[in-house]
Design an enzyme around this catalytic site. Structure first.
Site, short mmCIF file in Angstrom:
data_model
loop_
_atom_site.label_atom_id
_atom_site.label_comp_id
_atom_site.label_asym_id
_atom_site.label_seq_id
_atom_site.Cartn_x
_atom_site.Cartn_y
_atom_site.Cartn_z
N TYR A 108 0.87 -1.06 -0.24
CA TYR A 108 0.05 -0.05 -0.24
C TYR A 108 0.94 1.27 -0.01
O TYR A 108 0.67 2.15 -0.78
CB TYR A 108 -0.88 0.01 1.18
N ASN A 131 -5.95 9.38 8.66
CA ASN A 131 -7.13 8.51 9.36
C ASN A 131 -8.40 9.22 9.28
O ASN A 131 -8.48 10.24 10.14
CB ASN A 131 -6.82 7.84 10.53
N ARG A 189 -10.60 -1.58 9.91
CA ARG A 189 -9.93 -0.35 10.49
C ARG A 189 -10.57 -0.10 11.97
O ARG A 189 -11.37 -0.72 12.34
CB ARG A 189 -10.23 0.68 9.68
N VAL A 190 -10.00 0.91 12.72
CA VAL A 190 -9.96 0.73 14.05
C VAL A 190 -11.37 1.36 14.49
O VAL A 190 -12.00 0.74 15.68
CB VAL A 190 -8.76 1.44 14.83
N VAL A 191 -12.09 2.17 13.70
CA VAL A 191 -13.30 2.98 13.97
C VAL A 191 -14.59 2.08 13.99
O VAL A 191 -15.18 1.67 14.91
CB VAL A 191 -13.62 4.36 13.33
N ASN A 201 -14.17 -1.33 13.88
CA ASN A 201 -13.95 -2.36 14.82
C ASN A 201 -14.24 -1.93 16.15
O ASN A 201 -15.12 -2.97 16.87
CB ASN A 201 -12.21 -2.85 14.95
N GLY A 225 -1.27 -0.56 22.78
CA GLY A 225 -2.12 0.38 22.74
C GLY A 225 -1.56 1.92 22.98
O GLY A 225 -2.34 2.81 22.83
N PRO A 268 2.63 1.92 12.28
CA PRO A 268 3.09 3.30 12.80
C PRO A 268 2.89 3.44 14.11
O PRO A 268 1.61 3.33 14.82
CB PRO A 268 2.51 4.14 11.79
N ARG A 277 1.34 8.98 14.68
CA ARG A 277 0.65 9.79 13.06
C ARG A 277 -0.20 11.04 13.72
O ARG A 277 -1.09 10.81 14.52
CB ARG A 277 -0.22 8.72 12.65
P1 NAD Z 1 -12.69 2.12 0.58
O1 NAD Z 1 -12.36 0.86 0.45
O2 NAD Z 1 -14.38 2.42 1.15
O3 NAD Z 1 -13.09 2.74 -1.06
C1 NAD Z 1 -12.19 2.27 -1.91
C2 NAD Z 1 -13.14 2.05 -3.12
O4 NAD Z 1 -12.37 1.58 -4.36
C3 NAD Z 1 -14.09 0.98 -3.05
O5 NAD Z 1 -15.42 1.17 -3.51
C4 NAD Z 1 -13.55 -0.46 -3.85
O6 NAD Z 1 -14.65 -0.99 -4.57
C5 NAD Z 1 -12.93 0.61 -4.93
N1 NAD Z 1 -11.81 -0.07 -5.65
C6 NAD Z 1 -10.68 -0.55 -4.94
N2 NAD Z 1 -9.83 -1.36 -5.95
C7 NAD Z 1 -10.47 -1.04 -7.28
C8 NAD Z 1 -10.22 -1.37 -8.78
N3 NAD Z 1 -9.13 -2.06 -8.99
N4 NAD Z 1 -11.06 -0.73 -9.78
C9 NAD Z 1 -12.19 -0.08 -9.40
N5 NAD Z 1 -12.48 0.20 -7.94
C10 NAD Z 1 -11.71 -0.28 -7.03
O7 NAD Z 1 -11.72 2.97 1.23
P2 NAD Z 1 -11.98 4.52 1.59
O8 NAD Z 1 -11.41 4.74 3.11
O9 NAD Z 1 -13.06 5.21 1.07
O10 NAD Z 1 -10.46 5.17 0.82
C11 NAD Z 1 -10.63 5.81 -0.42
C12 NAD Z 1 -9.41 6.19 -1.11
O11 NAD Z 1 -8.78 7.20 0.17
C13 NAD Z 1 -8.26 5.21 -1.05
O12 NAD Z 1 -7.51 5.65 -2.31
C14 NAD Z 1 -7.44 5.23 0.07
O13 NAD Z 1 -6.20 4.82 0.05
C15 NAD Z 1 -7.67 6.80 0.48
N6 NAD Z 1 -7.16 6.70 1.83
C16 NAD Z 1 -8.20 6.46 2.76
C17 NAD Z 1 -8.01 7.12 4.27
C18 NAD Z 1 -9.07 6.74 5.10
O14 NAD Z 1 -8.91 6.98 6.31
N7 NAD Z 1 -10.47 6.42 4.84
C19 NAD Z 1 -6.70 7.06 4.61
C20 NAD Z 1 -5.74 7.49 3.67
C21 NAD Z 1 -5.97 7.26 2.22
N1 UDP Z 2 -6.29 -1.15 16.13
C1 UDP Z 2 -6.64 -1.76 17.07
N2 UDP Z 2 -7.69 -2.60 17.17
C2 UDP Z 2 -8.58 -2.81 16.05
C3 UDP Z 2 -8.08 -2.28 15.12
C4 UDP Z 2 -6.89 -1.45 14.79
O1 UDP Z 2 -5.91 -1.52 18.13
O2 UDP Z 2 -9.17 -3.64 16.43
C5 UDP Z 2 -5.20 -0.11 15.98
C6 UDP Z 2 -4.06 -0.46 14.71
O3 UDP Z 2 -2.99 -1.55 15.20
C7 UDP Z 2 -3.31 0.78 14.46
C8 UDP Z 2 -4.49 1.97 14.72
O4 UDP Z 2 -5.51 1.16 15.63
O5 UDP Z 2 -2.36 1.12 15.41
C9 UDP Z 2 -5.16 2.34 13.61
O6 UDP Z 2 -5.53 1.33 12.59
P1 UDP Z 2 -6.49 1.31 11.24
O7 UDP Z 2 -6.43 -0.19 10.77
O8 UDP Z 2 -7.73 2.03 11.54
O9 UDP Z 2 -5.40 2.06 10.52
P2 UDP Z 2 -3.91 2.24 10.27
O10 UDP Z 2 -3.95 3.76 10.67
O11 UDP Z 2 -3.19 1.61 11.07
O12 UDP Z 2 -3.73 2.56 8.87
#
Ligand code: NAD
Ligand code: UDP
Length: 314
Positions: free
Chosen positions: A146, A175, A187-189, A191, A208, A274, A277
């Site tokens: 990733y 996040n 992801r943590v929220v 979960n 933690g 990490p 963050r």
């Molecule tokens: P999400 O999993 O809900 O959304 C990702 C979407 O991409 C999904 O609808 C999935 O079906 C689609 N997808 C994945 N691979 C694909 C492919 N090959 N072709 C077509 N569609 C595809 O995740 P999200 O949290 O909404 O994340 C959206 C973007 O934001 C991602 O690029 C992610 O890396 C980035 N991002 C999100 C966070 C966060 O905290 N939510 C943090 C950092 C970066």
């Molecule tokens: N985490 C946790 N319990 C869970 C899921 C996640 O303690 O059930 C922790 C995880 O190890 C990380 C932080 O929560 O340190 C955030 O995790 P998340 O998967 O949301 O995203 P990340 O920031 O690691 O990409």
């Protein structure tokens, strides 16, 4: 009238972006293969003639008829669980998929917007993270697929700008949480909230003490909009700088859900998790006039309400 393509528009953030763009008068075409997204995230838009959905993997060539003014590239699985179960798909969508989305933007003379991530900083040695920091990423670790995929995406995006002169924007998302995350996303929220609402043990990974800073989805999308409507290219951090340890976060979720769940400790799921963050958002403040508005408590209330409905507990 403008028109935008959103790859990954069926996902959590993509679907909120659909709502925002439509509200701003921009027509939306979602291209998504539903690998982690869901049509349920945009059923409320299906009656609109200004919205359409194409079920397609963007790692294959993308064809969209007609004019396109913006290509927002959000497609990518994003949960650490996916780093283990979908590593090759993640690398493909962040290399071939980014290439295809950039090619579409170039062919249509559209502005390209990349959803990058704070993971480009890896397990950061600089705190809080500024955009100037090059990061501390293990390229061969579980998170590498990733982190390196997103770093490649950023490099390719700027190569297109330099070689082809296309207008590009890069946001580094920290996040972000809110309604439309999947309960089983990992992801943590989702979960912690799901566990607390069900009365199951709340699973804190490691000791933690690792920290994160959580941004509510509408704040993040406002940041996207401010970047798109600015002259800036980025990369620019968008996130909420209020930092917490995961143990404090578990306690907060327990309190807000009035849950009797016990807090238990489990092994870290990814060894390069990490340790800290927190975004430095000076650039977002000064260049875009953006800062988050929604408090963690308010954002969590809406999120808890959403998950409670999903679990039939509202
Ligand atoms: P999400 O999993 O809900 O959304 C990702 C979407 O991409 C999904 O609808 C999935 O079906 C689609 N997808 C994945 N691979 C694909 C492919 N090959 N072709 C077509 N569609 C595809 O995740 P999200 O949290 O909404 O994340 C959206 C973007 O934001 C991602 O690029 C992610 O890396 C980035 N991002 C999100 C966070 C966060 O905290 N939510 C943090 C950092 C970066
Ligand atoms: N985490 C946790 N319990 C869970 C899921 C996640 O303690 O059930 C922790 C995880 O190890 C990380 C932080 O929560 O340190 C955030 O995790 P998340 O998967 O949301 O995203 P990340 O920031 O690691 O990409």
């Amino acid at each position: 009238m403008s028109r935008a393509v959103i790859t990954g528009g069926a996902g959590f953030l993509g679907s909120h972006l659909c709502d925002k763009l439509l509200a701003e008068g921009i027509d939306v075409v979602v291209v998504d293969n539903l690998v982690t997204g869901s049509e349920g995230n945009f059923t409320h838009l299906l009656n609109s003639s200004r919205f359409s959905f194409v079920n397609q993997d963007v790692s294959d060539h993308i064809t969209v008829d007609g004019e396109v003014d913006f290509v927002f590239h959000l497609a990518s699985p994003a949960s650490p669980i996916d780093f283990t179960t979908k590593p090759i798909q993640i690398m493909k969508v962040n290399s071939l998929g980014t290439h295809n989305a950039l090619g579409l933007a170039r062919a249509k003379n559209a502005t390209f917007f990349l959803a990058s991530t704070s993971e480009v900083y890896g397990d950061p040695l600089v705190h809080p993270q500024t955009e100037e920091y090059w990061g501390n990423v293990n390229p061969i670790g579980i998170r590498g697929v990733y982190d390196e995929g997103k770093r490649f995406s950023e490099a390719l995006t700027l190569a297109y700008k330099r070689m082809h002169g296309i207008n590009v924007k890069i946001v580094r998302i920290f996040n972000t949480y809110g309604p439309r995350m999947r309960l089983d996303d990992g992801r943590v929220v989702p979960n912690f909230v799901g566990q607390a609402l069900r009365g199951d043990p709340i699973t804190v990974y490691g000791d933690g003490k690792q920290t994160r800073s959580f941004c509510y989805c509408t704040d993040l999308i406002d940041g996207f909009w401010k970047l798109v409507t600015s002259k800036e290219t980025g990369p620019i951090n968008i996130g909420n700088p209020t930092e917490r340890t995961m143990l404090e976060f578990a306690e907060e979720i327990k309190r807000l859900t009035n849950s009797n769940s016990e807090i238990v400790f489990e092994e870290l799921k990814t060894p390069d998790d990490p340790k800290q963050r927190k975004p430095d958002i000076t650039k977002a403040k000064n260049l875009l006039g953006w800062e988050p508005k929604v408090s963690l408590e308010d954002g969590l209330h809406s999120t808890i309400e959403y998950f409670a409905k999903k679990l039939g507990k509202a």
